[in-house]
Design a protein around this motif. Structure first.
Motif, short mmCIF file in Angstrom:
data_model
loop_
_atom_site.label_atom_id
_atom_site.label_comp_id
_atom_site.label_asym_id
_atom_site.label_seq_id
_atom_site.Cartn_x
_atom_site.Cartn_y
_atom_site.Cartn_z
N VAL A 149 0.85 -1.20 0.00
CA VAL A 149 0.00 0.00 0.00
C VAL A 149 0.88 1.24 0.00
O VAL A 149 1.90 1.30 0.68
CB VAL A 149 -0.94 -0.02 1.22
N LEU A 150 0.49 2.26 -0.75
CA LEU A 150 1.32 3.45 -0.92
C LEU A 150 1.62 4.15 0.40
O LEU A 150 2.75 4.57 0.66
CB LEU A 150 0.62 4.43 -1.87
N ALA A 151 0.62 4.30 1.26
CA ALA A 151 0.84 4.96 2.54
C ALA A 151 1.78 4.15 3.42
O ALA A 151 2.61 4.71 4.14
CB ALA A 151 -0.49 5.20 3.25
N THR A 152 1.65 2.84 3.36
CA THR A 152 2.56 1.97 4.11
C THR A 152 3.98 2.14 3.60
O THR A 152 4.93 2.21 4.39
CB THR A 152 2.12 0.51 4.00
N LEU A 153 4.13 2.20 2.29
CA LEU A 153 5.45 2.38 1.70
C LEU A 153 6.08 3.69 2.18
O LEU A 153 7.24 3.72 2.62
CB LEU A 153 5.33 2.36 0.18
N SER A 154 5.33 4.78 2.10
CA SER A 154 5.86 6.08 2.54
C SER A 154 6.22 6.05 4.02
O SER A 154 7.29 6.53 4.43
CB SER A 154 4.83 7.18 2.28
N ARG A 155 5.33 5.47 4.83
CA ARG A 155 5.57 5.43 6.27
C ARG A 155 6.83 4.64 6.62
O ARG A 155 7.65 5.07 7.44
CB ARG A 155 4.35 4.83 6.97
N SER A 172 -5.47 10.29 -3.22
CA SER A 172 -6.36 10.31 -2.07
C SER A 172 -6.63 8.92 -1.52
O SER A 172 -6.96 8.76 -0.35
CB SER A 172 -7.68 10.99 -2.45
N SER A 173 -6.47 7.92 -2.35
CA SER A 173 -6.68 6.53 -1.93
C SER A 173 -5.38 5.89 -1.43
O SER A 173 -5.29 4.66 -1.38
CB SER A 173 -7.23 5.72 -3.11
N LYS A 174 -4.40 6.69 -1.05
CA LYS A 174 -3.07 6.16 -0.75
C LYS A 174 -3.04 5.16 0.40
O LYS A 174 -2.13 4.34 0.47
CB LYS A 174 -2.11 7.30 -0.44
N ASN A 175 -4.03 5.21 1.31
CA ASN A 175 -3.99 4.27 2.42
C ASN A 175 -4.65 2.94 2.10
O ASN A 175 -4.84 2.10 2.97
CB ASN A 175 -4.60 4.89 3.68
N ARG A 176 -4.99 2.70 0.84
CA ARG A 176 -5.45 1.38 0.39
C ARG A 176 -5.00 1.06 -1.03
O ARG A 176 -4.97 -0.10 -1.42
CB ARG A 176 -6.95 1.21 0.53
N ASP A 606 -5.43 0.51 6.78
CA ASP A 606 -4.94 -0.10 8.01
C ASP A 606 -4.70 0.92 9.11
O ASP A 606 -4.16 0.58 10.17
CB ASP A 606 -3.65 -0.88 7.74
N SER A 607 -5.06 2.16 8.90
CA SER A 607 -4.88 3.18 9.91
C SER A 607 -5.91 4.28 9.71
O SER A 607 -6.47 4.44 8.63
CB SER A 607 -3.46 3.79 9.85
#
Length: 1018
Positions: A149-155, A172-176, A606-607
């Motif tokens: 997932v993009l947000a997971t990758l960035s985090r 906008s859909s980065k957390n999925r 996931d968050s």
């Protein structure tokens, strides 16, 4: 027949058209149901996948879950596979090639253009192939699998580099949304003004082609992923030669027609094969929407993370005025320039409360401008200069920096939830994608939007506008009527006219989401026959078998084929819940409610928020709010993937792990309320059927409590012996969780009397509030009733008490709605005293039932009056704090508290109340265990659900308990939450807010309160 590398290739089947699958069965069409029983060909495919060790599922329920993405389209697959390794992908593609079955690669399933649905085998990479493999900070790259997932990758990148580097694309859909999906449609994001598209951040892409080659696309060419793989080496060489020849052949057309504006995503990115682009095959692959090859891995580029950032919010009269200021704003080198209109803001406030949007300046359309740099002072000065320039332009209504982090988060959430919020508007209308992603050069945006508004008016449509103003890319959801033949004709006519309009403005049909099923048919309006021929030729070179993602890009399906809202039978579905306020004219309320899910997939995040606890525990699409909604949507279609309506076993299975937490009703941007749908469905499904034992032992709990309260010493003594586990098992309950101790019938009465409150209640002239002592508090936590009465008195209230009613919660959660309605009707009669005094309810779940379920199940003015008066205990105290009350417990409170907000409190009353009161009482650190505890009423006590219940606790509650000191207080206003804390950490009892603030506070809780053996039986 052989391919250019000498490998035998089966005859390429005709691309499936108009709902026909590769094996000849009918898929979803406007005319009727979907794929019938599993065919012999599908059975053979599943057998071959099983022989290769590839996990696959062709069940009716699973095919319904994956028949949709976030677009207007529905195409039921033959089966869904969940590869774990690249070898699994190779085996799956080989099996499909041998049978001529289509292959559809899928990440988060959030495509708005229909890129993630298709008639063959869907490969879901988000389930298992979701790892971040290696970060090379020196090289500035990260090696990932496609399902990460993009947000997971960035985090994870920021964590590993101490905040020095990040991954830039942030749709906008980065957390999925996943990396593979971002590569497929060349996703961009809110900060694309600074960082561009996904194609700007790709170093190498690992691919599997339809003929079985494993290739790596790079910035300068193409190679075999494994140099020892002779076939792949030969295939790489041959494809390199062919692609170079194609680029040379169409040199002039590619230079003139491609890559003209920042957001030209439509079509294949063949300009990257030109000599001046150094034959960048990796960038050419991005945006090919899974039609060239299957992405199985990638090396992505990282960027430095700015040290300081400031969000400036600008208010305008309308979006055209806002767009006219874009050239000025771009002079200040912003990192992001995003925009939204008043319809989305109004819907956010309507659905989540007036405090859900903070820091918004005056206006009816807004721009969010992100400025960044190394020094906060210089960024602030830049913001001031920007505001001064915009004031000079004369269009700005009001502008202000949003320096407060909570304001910044609130404003970004408005923008990021735009797609879902705009789907079901506060005004009562609904809108749909289809022309949601067009782009022009930023300096052309205002004129384009003005013309587009005229076009909308001409077709009697309304467009809800938001998007990437700084990049010239607009997301526009439009009020099409896709349920009627006439409305679909307008949809087709308008979409073609809009395509012609954007081309006249030098723009692109798609600026981010790709073409897919929504726009591929229109590509010839944008490109010359020569470029279209180049597109088709490039696809044949990559996919000689012709099996990858048919229906998109070249040889596309019509844009109005396979529409999900077409072909739904006109049938009346009788429900107990009143769903009419959400219904549109001419649509059955149950159908309209179930169709609320538009697939944006926030439930798969996931968050953030609470939704969806079961998906966060299992990572299975069937356990997401979206997955359940899609199965319900097939149910109302009468689709033969999910048969039998209210009797559907597939729907029951999909709803099984729904905790009925109600979080989706708040967290879902589209307002899907799966708890209500589950209750309604179970009420119908179990009519004439034997219910699970837990529906009697837990569903009828208030009845049993009348008995146990009179025999509590005996009951508690028995439960303390091995017979307790036998009784639990006989009732369908888990034996892994201790049953609570039962209170005597008079205990709660003694508690409130001791607080100076009469259990029989007071008169309207005497009392300022009514304290409603619910069934759970009476039966298990009577000490909380006394504490609540004392705290309310300390807060300046005169308290009357009522306990002569039941909210019916346990019957609602188990789908026994006849009994629930009778109990709620009696509750409304008992509580409707002719006043508007607040009814303060001790247990949050009971408060939520009285506030929300009462008027939806009991259709009377009396029910509405009572519901409007209901407050949760925490919410009422927060109001008292706002009015000036300062909590003053007799003893100092712990400096740290773990806050477990009950899901029903969160969804119906909001999440801020307890924190507000705790901070006012002097608690210095509040650790928010934001998420469902996992018990959720009856769910965590049921034998078959205990293990999932404990998995859900690991989402937030269990880690919060482990991370805090043992002397920290644990706030659990919900009885079920307290039970989970007792299970996880028996040394730290869960306390109700009333117990913590009570001037006679002790550490006594339900578990260690011993019922006196000499208590009078009554």
């Amino acid at each position: 027949m052989t391919d250019s590398a000498g490998r035998p290739v089966p005859h390429a089947p005709e691309p499936p058209h108009h709902g026909t699958t590769a094996d000849g069965k009918r898929a979803a069409t406007d005319d009727g149901p979907v794929v019938e029983e599993v065919s012999a060909a599908t059975a053979a495919l599943l057998h071959e996948l099983a022989e290769a060790g590839v996990e696959a599922d062709a069940s009716a329920r699973r095919r319904s879950e994956y028949a949709y993405d976030a677009s207007n389209y529905r195409v039921a697959p033959l089966a869904v596979a969940f590869p774990r390794t690249v070898d699994d992908v190779v085996a799956a593609v080989a099996a499909c090639r041998a049978s001529g079955t289509a292959v559809i690669a899928r990440g988060g399933g959030t495509s708005m253009a229909g890129n993630a649905v298709g008639p063959g085998l869907v490969l879901d990479f988000s389930r298992h192939m979701d790892r971040l493999l290696h970060i090379d900070e020196a090289a500035g790259t990260v090696d990932v699998e496609p399902g990460v997932v993009l947000a997971t990758l960035s985090r994870e990148v920021e964590r590993a580099t101490d905040g020095r580097r990040t991954f830039a694309p942030d749709p906008s859909s980065k957390n999925r949304a996943t990396v593979g999906g971002a590569i497929g449609n060349d996703a961009c994001g809110n900060h694309s003004v600074r960082y561009g598209r996904t194609s700007d951040h790709v170093a190498e892409i690992d691919l599997v082609t339809s003929d079985g080659a494993r290739l790596t696309a790079t910035g300068t060419g193409l190679r075999a992923t494994d140099p020892a793989d002779a076939f792949s080496v030969a295939r790489a060489e041959d494809l390199t030669t062919s692609l170079a020849r194609l680029a040379q052949k169409h040199l002039s057309a590619l230079r003139l027609e491609l890559g003209r504006i920042p957001r030209q995503v439509s079509g294949y990115h063949l300009e990257n094969l030109l000599p001046e682009k150094k034959f960048n095959v990796a960038r050419a692959v991005v945006g090919s929407e899974g039609t060239w090859a299957v992405v199985v891995g990638a090396r992505m580029k990282l960027v430095p993370k700015p040290a300081s950032a400031l969000l400036v919010c600008l208010g305008y009269e309308d979006v055209v005025d806002a767009a006219r200021d874009i050239p000025t704003i771009l002079e200040f080198s912003p990192a992001a320039v995003e925009g939204t209109d008043e319809a989305i803001v109004a819907t956010m406030r309507h659905r989540r409360g007036p405090d859900s949007v903070l820091g918004l300046p005056e206006g009816r359309a807004w721009l969010f401008v992100d400025l960044d740099g190394d020094d906060p002072a210089s960024v602030q000065a830049q913001a001031e200069r920007l505001l001064a320039r915009l004031e000079e332009n004369g269009r700005l209504v009001q502008g202000r920096p949003a320096a407060d982090p909570s304001e910044r988060a609130s404003l970004w959430r408005v923008r990021e939830d735009g797609a879902g919020l705009s789907s079901r508007l506060a005004s009562g209308g609904e809108s749909w994608p289809g022309w949601e992603d067009s782009a022009v050069a930023p300096e052309q945006l205002a004129d384009y939007l003005a013309d587009l508004r005229d076009l909308l008016t001409e077709h009697e449509l309304t467009g809800v506008m938001y998007g990437h103003f700084g990049a010239g890319c607009m997301h526009i959801r439009i009020t099409y009527d896709l349920r009627s033949e006439e409305g679909r004709a307008v949809f087709r006519k308008f979409t073609r006219r809009a395509a012609e309009l954007v081309v006249r403005h030098g723009g692109s049909l798609s600026g981010e989401h790709g073409d897919g099923r929504a726009r591929s048919e229109l590509l010839p309006l944008m490109y010359s026959p020569e470029v279209m021929a180049a597109f088709a030729e490039s696809r044949r070179l990559w996919d000689p078998a012709g099996i990858l993602n048919p229906g998109s890009m070249t040889d596309p399906d019509p844009l109005d084929a396979n529409l999900a809202l077409a072909g739904v039978p006109d049938r009346e579905w009788r429900t107990s819940f009143d769903l009419r306020p959400a219904a549109s004219a001419g649509t059955d309320p149950w159908v309209h409610a179930t169709q609320g899910c538009i697939g944006v997939g926030r439930c798969r995040a996931d968050s953030g928020g609470v939704m969806c606890p079961s998906y966060r525990a299992t990572r299975d699409e069937k356990d997401s709010t979206r997955g359940r909604a899609r199965v319900l949507q097939d149910m109302v279609r009468g689709a033969r993937t999910v048969e039998e309506g209210w009797r559907s076993e597939e729907v029951r299975e999909a709803l099984d792990l729904c905790l009925a937490c109600k979080a989706c009703s708040t967290d879902c941007p589209a307002g899907v309320d799966m708890a209500t749908y589950k209750s309604e469905f179970f009420d119908h499904y179990y009519r004439g059927r034997l219910r699970p034992l837990a529906h009697f032992s837990l569903g009828w709990l208030p009845r049993w409590l009348k008995l146990t309260s009179r025999l509590s010493p005996v009951v508690n003594a028995v439960l303390a012996t091995p017979l307790g586990k036998v009784a639990a098992a006989l009732g369908g309950l888990t034996t892994k969780r201790a049953l609570p101790r039962f209170a005597g019938a008079r205990e709660w009465r003694r508690e409130v009397a001791d607080a100076g409150v009469r259990a029989a209640g007071g008169s309207a002239d005497q009392d300022s509030v009514v304290l409603f002592v619910d069934t759970f508090t009476r039966g298990f936590r009577p000490e909380v009733a006394g504490a609540a009465a004392r705290v309310l008195t300390d807060a300046g209230e005169t308290v009357g008490c009522s306990a002569d009613a039941c909210c019916g919660l346990t019957w609602i959660s188990t789908g026994q709605l006849g009994t629930a309605k009778r109990l709620l009707s009696k509750a409304a009669e008992a509580l409707d005293d002719g006043t508007d005094r607040p009814i303060v309810v001790v247990e949050p779940s009971c408060a939520a039932a009285l506030r929300k379920d009462l008027p939806e199940l009991v259709h009377t003015e009396q029910a509405k009056r009572v519901a409007a008066r209901v407050r949760s205990f925490a919410t009422h105290l927060a109001d008292r704090v706002a009015a000036g009350w300062e909590p003053s417990p007799a003893r100092p409170l712990p400096e740290q508290a773990v806050l477990q907000t009950h899901c029903h409190e969160y969804s119906v009353f909001g999440a801020a109340a307890q924190r507000t009161v705790l901070e006012a009482a002097g608690v210095r650190e509040v650790v928010d265990a934001s998420g469902c505890c996992g018990v959720a009423g009856n769910f965590g006590f049921e034998a078959q659900h205990h293990d999932v219940s404990m998995q859900v606790a690991e989402n937030a509650l269990a880690p919060a308990l482990r991370a805090t000191d043992h002397d920290a207080a644990v706030l659990t206003d919900g009885f079920s939450c307290a039970r989970q804390v007792d299970q996880l950490d028996p040394r730290r009892p869960g306390l109700h807010l009333a117990q913590l603030l009570d001037r006679r506070r002790t550490t006594t809780t339900t578990n260690d309160r011993h019922t006196k053996g000499t208590e009078e039986l009554s």
